[in-house]
Motif scaffolding. Structure first.
Motif, PDB file in Angstrom:
ATOM      1  N   ILE A 232       0.399  -1.854   6.976  1.00 23.76           N
ATOM      2  CA  ILE A 232       1.165  -0.880   6.190  1.00 23.76           C
ATOM      3  C   ILE A 232       2.528  -0.655   6.815  1.00 23.76           C
ATOM      4  CG2 ILE A 232       1.197   1.495   5.385  1.00 23.76           C
ATOM      5  CD1 ILE A 232      -1.793   1.409   5.228  1.00 23.76           C
TER       6      ILE A 232
ATOM      7  N   PHE B 220      -8.625  -4.761   3.351  1.00 20.36           N
ATOM      8  CA  PHE B 220      -9.336  -3.732   4.123  1.00 20.36           C
ATOM      9  C   PHE B 220     -10.786  -3.620   3.666  1.00 20.36           C
ATOM     10  CE2 PHE B 220     -10.474   0.596   5.315  1.00 20.36           C
ATOM     11  CZ  PHE B 220     -10.065   0.601   6.640  1.00 20.36           C
TER      12      PHE B 220
ATOM     13  N   ILE C 192      -2.320   4.969   2.869  1.00 21.76           N
ATOM     14  CA  ILE C 192      -2.698   5.351   4.237  1.00 21.76           C
ATOM     15  C   ILE C 192      -3.866   6.327   4.192  1.00 21.76           C
ATOM     16  CG2 ILE C 192      -1.924   6.530   6.313  1.00 21.76           C
ATOM     17  CD1 ILE C 192       0.874   5.515   5.711  1.00 21.76           C
TER      18      ILE C 192
ATOM     19  N   LEU D 186      -7.160   4.490   3.071  1.00 17.14           N
ATOM     20  CA  LEU D 186      -7.786   3.568   4.013  1.00 17.14           C
ATOM     21  C   LEU D 186      -8.165   4.267   5.297  1.00 17.14           C
ATOM     22  CD1 LEU D 186      -5.639   0.373   3.567  1.00 17.14           C
ATOM     23  CD2 LEU D 186      -7.664   1.099   2.344  1.00 17.14           C
ATOM     24  N   ASN D 187      -7.381   5.285   5.693  1.00 14.43           N
ATOM     25  CA  ASN D 187      -7.644   6.019   6.925  1.00 14.43           C
ATOM     26  C   ASN D 187      -7.979   5.085   8.078  1.00 14.43           C
ATOM     27  OD1 ASN D 187      -7.967   8.147   8.606  1.00 14.43           O
ATOM     28  ND2 ASN D 187     -10.102   8.493   8.048  1.00 14.43           N
ATOM     29  N   PRO D 188      -7.003   4.260   8.497  1.00 13.27           N
ATOM     30  CA  PRO D 188      -7.284   3.290   9.555  1.00 13.27           C
ATOM     31  C   PRO D 188      -7.492   3.994  10.896  1.00 13.27           C
ATOM     32  CG  PRO D 188      -4.958   3.331   9.062  1.00 13.27           C
ATOM     33  CD  PRO D 188      -5.609   4.259   8.095  1.00 13.27           C
TER      34      PRO D 188
END
Lengths: 100, 165
Positions: A29, A84, B74, B77-79
């Motif tokens: 990202i 993902f 963001i 997905l909460n990486p």
């Protein structure tokens, strides 16, 4: 009036920062955000030249660059979401299935 | 130093600082916020270059729509919170950036000074009317192609992000 080369140098610096971001970040990202930063630096060059030459063409091109950037962001983020889902990671180093 | 030059230097310094923050913040949400600020500052730079329409579009489209999209992804997905720093890539990236800056500086020093003064522009330069005149006279075909591009992007995004099965 501010000289043209000030603007050109600023956009060069912003572009270089974008390149650094693409190289050093390990998060898809943020890499996409760095690409947006580079596109913005190029837009600044276009606008500066449009003002310097007194022609509207540069501004119209910026309009198209924004369109392409929007499309690129949408497609890029969709690809990131589907990656993902499969791999549970955003690190491009983990995506090396086809690596030699 | 006159007022426009001073304004330029303030905006330039702030935009460089915030774009460095985009790259060096380890939390993607902070990066996104710094990018929003950078885009705002670049929009103000557009305004100083007699491009009010493009500046407003920049705020609406970039700082508004695209950045909201980034934040949504963001959030979705909460990486894992922070990424590790890797010295090798940091070194390579910094060298690449410095080389680019020196390259640009060298290139810019060749620009003749009289080209830097700027043409005289009429009333309404960069406004919606002139932009539309140019867009719908000389750039009609690219405009239509851009609309097709956006349609393809919408369809592609839906297909890519759709849950399989």
């Amino acid at each position: 009036m501010v000289p043209l080369d000030y603007y050109l140098f600023l956009s060069g610096v912003l572009f270089a920062i974008g390149v650094v971001g693409v190289v050093i970040r390990r998060n898809l990202i943020v890499i996409l955000m760095s690409i947006e930063l580079m596109l913005n630096a190029v837009n600044l060059t276009f606008i500066a030249f449009a003002r310097s030459l007194g022609s509207m063409e540069g501004q119209v091109i910026v309009f198209f660059v924004m369109t392409v950037a929007a499309a690129e962001a949408v497609i890029g983020l969709a690809i990131i979401i589907s990656i993902f889902r499969h791999r549970q990671t955003l690190d491009p180093q983990e995506m090396q299935l086809l690596r030699w | 130093m006159t007022a426009p030059v001073l304004l330029f230097f303030v905006l330039a310094a702030l935009s460089v600082v915030f774009s460095l923050a985009v790259v060096f913040q380890r939390n993607p949400v902070h990066s996104a916020m710094a990018l929003v600020v950078t885009l705002f500052l670049v929009a103000i730079l557009f305004l100083t270059l007699d491009a009010p329409m493009v500046g407003i579009l920049q705020i609406l489209v970039y700082a508004g729509a695209i950045m909201v999209l980034f934040l949504f992804v963001i959030m979705l997905l909460n990486p894992e919170a922070l990424e590790r720093r890797r010295a090798l890539w940091w070194g390579l990236g910094s060298i690449a950036g410095l080389l680019l800056v020196f390259e640009f500086a060298d290139f810019l020093s060749d620009i003749p000074r009289q080209a830097a003064q700027g043409a005289a522009v009429g009333e309404g330069f960069g406004g919606p009317e002139q932009l539309a005149q140019s867009l719908f006279h000389d750039f009609v075909l690219p405009f239509e192609v851009a609309s097709v591009l956006l349609l393809v992007a919408i369809v592609g995004a839906v297909v890519l992000a759709k849950r399989e099965g």
